[in-house]
Scaffold this motif. Sequence first.
Motif, PDB file in Angstrom:
ATOM      1  N   LYS A 123       0.838  -1.193   0.000  1.00 40.72           N
ATOM      2  CA  LYS A 123       0.000   0.000   0.000  1.00 40.72           C
ATOM      3  C   LYS A 123       0.880   1.251   0.000  1.00 40.72           C
ATOM      4  O   LYS A 123       0.613   2.206  -0.726  1.00 40.72           O
ATOM      5  CB  LYS A 123      -0.940  -0.007   1.204  1.00 40.72           C
ATOM      6  N   GLN A 124       1.946   1.231   0.771  1.00 40.15           N
ATOM      7  CA  GLN A 124       2.830   2.391   0.841  1.00 40.15           C
ATOM      8  C   GLN A 124       3.531   2.646  -0.491  1.00 40.15           C
ATOM      9  O   GLN A 124       3.700   3.793  -0.900  1.00 40.15           O
ATOM     10  CB  GLN A 124       3.872   2.231   1.961  1.00 40.15           C
ATOM     11  N   GLN A 125       3.918   1.590  -1.199  1.00 45.94           N
ATOM     12  CA  GLN A 125       4.542   1.756  -2.514  1.00 45.94           C
ATOM     13  C   GLN A 125       3.560   2.396  -3.502  1.00 45.94           C
ATOM     14  O   GLN A 125       3.955   3.238  -4.310  1.00 45.94           O
ATOM     15  CB  GLN A 125       5.028   0.410  -3.062  1.00 45.94           C
ATOM     16  N   LEU A 126       2.301   1.982  -3.435  1.00 41.73           N
ATOM     17  CA  LEU A 126       1.280   2.577  -4.297  1.00 41.73           C
ATOM     18  C   LEU A 126       1.100   4.058  -3.971  1.00 41.73           C
ATOM     19  O   LEU A 126       1.050   4.898  -4.873  1.00 41.73           O
ATOM     20  CB  LEU A 126      -0.057   1.848  -4.141  1.00 41.73           C
ATOM     21  N   ILE A 127       1.023   4.380  -2.692  1.00 46.22           N
ATOM     22  CA  ILE A 127       0.867   5.778  -2.268  1.00 46.22           C
ATOM     23  C   ILE A 127       2.047   6.604  -2.747  1.00 46.22           C
ATOM     24  O   ILE A 127       1.879   7.683  -3.326  1.00 46.22           O
ATOM     25  CB  ILE A 127       0.711   5.868  -0.728  1.00 46.22           C
ATOM     26  N   ASP A 128       3.266   6.089  -2.550  1.00 46.40           N
ATOM     27  CA  ASP A 128       4.469   6.814  -2.984  1.00 46.40           C
ATOM     28  C   ASP A 128       4.476   7.021  -4.493  1.00 46.40           C
ATOM     29  O   ASP A 128       4.842   8.094  -4.982  1.00 46.40           O
ATOM     30  CB  ASP A 128       5.735   6.070  -2.547  1.00 46.40           C
ATOM     31  N   THR A 155      -2.879  13.656  -0.893  1.00 46.46           N
ATOM     32  CA  THR A 155      -1.834  13.699   0.133  1.00 46.46           C
ATOM     33  C   THR A 155      -1.612  12.256   0.565  1.00 46.46           C
ATOM     34  O   THR A 155      -2.511  11.409   0.398  1.00 46.46           O
ATOM     35  CB  THR A 155      -2.257  14.536   1.365  1.00 46.46           C
ATOM     36  N   PRO A 156      -0.468  11.942   1.128  1.00 41.87           N
ATOM     37  CA  PRO A 156      -0.261  10.569   1.604  1.00 41.87           C
ATOM     38  C   PRO A 156      -1.337  10.135   2.608  1.00 41.87           C
ATOM     39  O   PRO A 156      -1.772   8.981   2.593  1.00 41.87           O
ATOM     40  CB  PRO A 156       1.122  10.624   2.245  1.00 41.87           C
ATOM     41  N   GLU A 157      -1.793  11.061   3.439  1.00 40.93           N
ATOM     42  CA  GLU A 157      -2.809  10.718   4.441  1.00 40.93           C
ATOM     43  C   GLU A 157      -4.144  10.379   3.777  1.00 40.93           C
ATOM     44  O   GLU A 157      -4.808   9.409   4.171  1.00 40.93           O
ATOM     45  CB  GLU A 157      -2.998  11.886   5.431  1.00 40.93           C
ATOM     46  N   ILE A 158      -4.533  11.161   2.798  1.00 45.04           N
ATOM     47  CA  ILE A 158      -5.789  10.890   2.088  1.00 45.04           C
ATOM     48  C   ILE A 158      -5.688   9.568   1.342  1.00 45.04           C
ATOM     49  O   ILE A 158      -6.604   8.741   1.384  1.00 45.04           O
ATOM     50  CB  ILE A 158      -6.139  12.044   1.124  1.00 45.04           C
ATOM     51  N   LEU A 159      -4.580   9.336   0.681  1.00 43.39           N
ATOM     52  CA  LEU A 159      -4.401   8.089  -0.068  1.00 43.39           C
ATOM     53  C   LEU A 159      -4.365   6.880   0.866  1.00 43.39           C
ATOM     54  O   LEU A 159      -4.845   5.801   0.512  1.00 43.39           O
ATOM     55  CB  LEU A 159      -3.139   8.159  -0.926  1.00 43.39           C
ATOM     56  N   ALA A 160      -3.813   7.042   2.061  1.00 43.70           N
ATOM     57  CA  ALA A 160      -3.733   5.934   3.026  1.00 43.70           C
ATOM     58  C   ALA A 160      -5.127   5.479   3.458  1.00 43.70           C
ATOM     59  O   ALA A 160      -5.305   4.318   3.866  1.00 43.70           O
ATOM     60  CB  ALA A 160      -2.901   6.342   4.232  1.00 43.70           C
ATOM     61  N   SER A 161      -6.113   6.351   3.349  1.00 43.36           N
ATOM     62  CA  SER A 161      -7.479   5.982   3.738  1.00 43.36           C
ATOM     63  C   SER A 161      -8.203   5.193   2.644  1.00 43.36           C
ATOM     64  O   SER A 161      -9.292   4.687   2.870  1.00 43.36           O
ATOM     65  CB  SER A 161      -8.287   7.237   4.090  1.00 43.36           C
ATOM     66  N   LYS A 162      -7.597   5.084   1.477  1.00 43.35           N
ATOM     67  CA  LYS A 162      -8.228   4.398   0.338  1.00 43.35           C
ATOM     68  C   LYS A 162      -7.854   2.908   0.329  1.00 43.35           C
ATOM     69  O   LYS A 162      -6.826   2.502   0.862  1.00 43.35           O
ATOM     70  CB  LYS A 162      -7.775   5.026  -0.985  1.00 43.35           C
ATOM     71  N   GLN A 163      -8.691   2.122  -0.327  1.00 38.72           N
ATOM     72  CA  GLN A 163      -8.422   0.696  -0.473  1.00 38.72           C
ATOM     73  C   GLN A 163      -7.363   0.469  -1.546  1.00 38.72           C
ATOM     74  O   GLN A 163      -7.200   1.289  -2.458  1.00 38.72           O
ATOM     75  CB  GLN A 163      -9.701  -0.047  -0.844  1.00 38.72           C
ATOM     76  N   ILE A 164      -6.694  -0.650  -1.480  1.00 36.82           N
ATOM     77  CA  ILE A 164      -5.618  -0.965  -2.430  1.00 36.82           C
ATOM     78  C   ILE A 164      -6.128  -0.973  -3.857  1.00 36.82           C
ATOM     79  O   ILE A 164      -5.470  -0.458  -4.753  1.00 36.82           O
ATOM     80  CB  ILE A 164      -4.937  -2.307  -2.069  1.00 36.82           C
ATOM     81  N   GLN A 168      -4.580   1.177  -6.894  1.00 34.78           N
ATOM     82  CA  GLN A 168      -4.095   0.593  -8.149  1.00 34.78           C
ATOM     83  C   GLN A 168      -4.744   1.286  -9.341  1.00 34.78           C
ATOM     84  O   GLN A 168      -4.070   1.636 -10.308  1.00 34.78           O
ATOM     85  CB  GLN A 168      -4.388  -0.911  -8.194  1.00 34.78           C
ATOM     86  N   ASN A 169      -6.051   1.490  -9.270  1.00 36.62           N
ATOM     87  CA  ASN A 169      -6.757   2.182 -10.356  1.00 36.62           C
ATOM     88  C   ASN A 169      -6.272   3.616 -10.506  1.00 36.62           C
ATOM     89  O   ASN A 169      -6.144   4.122 -11.622  1.00 36.62           O
ATOM     90  CB  ASN A 169      -8.264   2.152 -10.144  1.00 36.62           C
ATOM     91  N   GLN A 170      -5.985   4.285  -9.398  1.00 41.71           N
ATOM     92  CA  GLN A 170      -5.487   5.657  -9.464  1.00 41.71           C
ATOM     93  C   GLN A 170      -4.106   5.694 -10.108  1.00 41.71           C
ATOM     94  O   GLN A 170      -3.807   6.571 -10.912  1.00 41.71           O
ATOM     95  CB  GLN A 170      -5.443   6.288  -8.067  1.00 41.71           C
ATOM     96  N   PHE A 171      -3.243   4.736  -9.775  1.00 39.96           N
ATOM     97  CA  PHE A 171      -1.920   4.634 -10.399  1.00 39.96           C
ATOM     98  C   PHE A 171      -2.091   4.494 -11.912  1.00 39.96           C
ATOM     99  O   PHE A 171      -1.458   5.207 -12.688  1.00 39.96           O
ATOM    100  CB  PHE A 171      -1.159   3.436  -9.831  1.00 39.96           C
TER     101      PHE A 171
END
Length: 190
Positions: A123-128, A155-164, A168-171
Amino acid sequence: MEQALLELLTYGGSPRISELLRISLDQIDFEKKCIYLNKKNQNKNNRPRMIPFPDIVLDKLKQIEPYFPNKQTNIWGHRMSAKQVRGLIKSCAAYGKVKYCAAHDFRKAGLEYQLRRLQKYSKQQLIDSIMEFVSISPQLNPIVNRGGIKTPKYTPEILASKQIRWLQNQFLTQMLGHSRNDKVCPYKRG
């Protein structure tokens, strides 16, 4: 040079032909293994984006780099037209005994390749990775109003609240140069 083009279409971020023909060496970051599509009128809706690519593409791009007199020369666009790229794709499909495919089909193949790769991401790799995509231009991470507070859209905090799956779709959305996650769906349908 044509092999690098085909590998970028297949394994890279699946640029559109018009984007591909305007890529120059000064847009390639060999250390981060990506291409910044940030020239004016290079992208659909003039939306800058970053195209990640694997080592196989990196090696090909490094091989052709010495053949260019300057970094601003378009890698493929100085030698090929959109019609020639389409012809190359058609001849490769025929040679590989694959039904005819168009340049847009590479966006589907590139998405499948990237999706398989993303399955291994934490999850952290996706956020980064998403934060890296949206950091290349303020246009990609605009300031929005959330409950009366102005904050960046991502923001990393907002993205951390999202499901994997959403991450993935956002990436993939950012990689394809779209602004909404639902725009990725047609490429997933095959």
